[in-house]
Each structure stands twice: as structure tokens, then as C-alpha cells.
Design an enzyme around this catalytic site. Sequence first.
Site, PDB file in Angstrom:
ATOM      1  N   LYS A  19      63.808 -84.545 -22.807  1.00 50.35           N
ATOM      2  CA  LYS A  19      63.408 -83.341 -22.052  1.00 50.35           C
ATOM      3  C   LYS A  19      63.463 -82.108 -22.964  1.00 50.35           C
ATOM      4  CE  LYS A  19      65.044 -85.328 -17.709  1.00 50.35           C
ATOM      5  NZ  LYS A  19      66.153 -85.471 -16.754  1.00 50.35           N
ATOM      6  N   GLN A  54      71.773 -83.237 -14.498  1.00 52.58           N
ATOM      7  CA  GLN A  54      71.426 -84.598 -14.913  1.00 52.58           C
ATOM      8  C   GLN A  54      72.299 -85.616 -14.177  1.00 52.58           C
ATOM      9  OE1 GLN A  54      68.859 -85.499 -17.041  1.00 52.58           O
ATOM     10  NE2 GLN A  54      69.384 -87.619 -16.520  1.00 52.58           N
ATOM     11  N   ASP A  81      63.922 -80.207 -10.195  1.00 55.44           N
ATOM     12  CA  ASP A  81      63.882 -81.623  -9.808  1.00 55.44           C
ATOM     13  C   ASP A  81      63.446 -81.820  -8.350  1.00 55.44           C
ATOM     14  OD1 ASP A  81      64.347 -83.415 -11.846  1.00 55.44           O
ATOM     15  OD2 ASP A  81      66.534 -83.243 -11.744  1.00 55.44           O
TER      16      ASP A  81
END
Length: 283
Positions: A53, A97, A120
Amino acid sequence: MSVILDGKQLATERRNQVKDRVEILIEKYHVRPQLVVILIGHDMASETYVSGKEKACRKAGIESRVIRLEESVSENKVMELISSLNQDKSVHGILLQLPIPKQLDPDKLMAAISPEKDVDGFTPTNVWRLASGHPELVPCTPLGIMHILEKYEIGVEGKQCVIIGRSQIVGKPMAQLLLNANGTVTICHSKTRNLPSVAKTADILVVAIGKPKLVDDTYIKEGATVIDVGISRTEGKLVGDVDFEKAVQKAGYITPVPGGVGPMTIACLLENTISCYQKLVGE
Ligand code: NAD
């Protein structure tokens, strides 16, 4: 023989578009978009995803900051960090995460992230927006799959769509997106009976279970579109949940692993970061 759905190529195109957009936005607002990733502990797979990422952000001109916290960190400490990132005007996207250590409640931490910085799409507000048919920030993996279907002009309306896997991050939001696109959706999981025969009803079959090569040609209707979300490492190689060699004989369209869904997930993360930025700067 199937058409291979080239997620890698599509992701490259979309990432280049993000890069161009970032240049225009920086020229206009004199602020670089910034994504902050909170990484707790030392999960090897998470380390790999986060570095992927970071690299993608850098290439697109997005600043990426990884905040690493010790495995033993308290929930209060993470809540404080999220709160300060929510208030920090230089931060446009926040990503927690997963997975996180057991002493931490993922639902509580996720809910603390500002919905406007939720790249997200996992916060309750964005989950509700999607469920009510008014999506704003949508989870990256299912969003990437919708872009693949669109690119290859695979219509969803009226189609039988079967999803194997009901996770919060893939299966459930995938179902919502296909439903919003007027598909007829069935969700299967580990307790589903006669899984191959249910899967075989699908015009569009999405597999997200994390069981290498479980789905073979006996699960697939002739000509169906098969989307393989799974990523597992076996004998040093990345494999999906679909037995590609067998499935390719039956499917009309199929995503490979690697090079299918995975690259699109990253491209959508960049796009979601830019969406957050645009909203926050008032674009
Ligand atoms: P998860 O473990 O949270 O959920 C797995 C789901 O599969 C569960 O709902 C479970 O009921 C179902 N399941 C498990 N075994 C089954 C079986 N034998 N038959 C039917 N259903 C079964 O997993 P997840 O986070 O949704 O991830 C699934 C896979 O997708 C993993 O391999 C993960 O690495 C991969 N993944 C890939 C991307 C990407 O960008 N390509 C993104 C997210 C996840």
C-alpha cells in the site's frame, strides 16, 4: 475457453488516473493527500500488505505514513491515536490494518474512525450507507470487483450471483453491491449445504474463503463469470480459492491469482483516499 479478467492491467490504468488527479489537486489546493496506516504488532502478511500500500501511494503522489504500535498496546492508546488523526487536517485517510491483537475490539476501534476518512469503508456509517443503497466509501476489494465487471461489460442486473464467504470485508459488502446493481444474490458460508450445487446456479460466482483451490469445475456453470478473491501461499506460490486450471475449462470469464482482484484492491484504496481528500478540501 474463458476470457481472463486482467485486474492488473485495469488497476494500472486506474492508478495512472489517480496519479494525474493527484497532480491537479495539489496544484489547486497546495496540500498533498495523506493516508495514515495504523499497524499493530508484527503480523507477516500485514507487513507485506502495508508495504504494498505504501509503495502504491508513493507512486501515485499520495503521502503514506505508517504508525506502528506494539502488540501489547492498550485500547485507550489506540483510541487516542485515532481521535488525534481524525482531527489532524493534514490526514485525509485512516486505515486500521487488520487483524489486530486479541485484547483490542476491532468494532470499537473501527467505529472511532471518522467516516469521512474511512478509506476502507468499514465504519458503521459507511456500512449503513452501502446497506441502504447510498454508498459513499465502499470496501476496496468488492469495489474493485465491481470495476472489473464493469470494464468487461459483464452485466449484473437480473443475474444469479453467488458469493462464497460472508466476511465483513469481502462477502457481505460484495452482496450489497451486487444487490444494489439488481443482481439476485445468494451468500454461502462454511455451514452451507450442497455448496457445489448452489454455486453451480451462479451466472456470477465470487469466491472469498481462504481455502486454496477449493472451488473446481464441479462448482461452475458453463459460461459463468468466476471471481477469485482468495490469496494463499502454498509451496512458495500465490494461489486462489479457485482451482484455476480446472475452472478455466468451464468459466466464461475468470480472474487469475495473482493479477486479478488483488491489484484492484490497492487501486481502489488510492481512489478512496482521493475521494476523502476531495471531500475534506471541499472539491
Ligand atoms: P474470512 O476468514 O474472514 O472469511 C472466510 C469466509 O469463508 C467465512 O464467511 C466462512 O464461513 C467461509 N468459509 C470458510 N471455509 C469455507 C468452506 N469450506 N466452504 C464455504 N465457505 C467457507 O476471510 P476474508 O477476509 O473474507 O478473506 C477470504 C480470502 O480472500 C482470503 O484468502 C484472503 O486472503 C483473501 N482476500 C483477498 C483480498 C484481495 O485483495 N485479493 C482482500 C481480502 C481478502
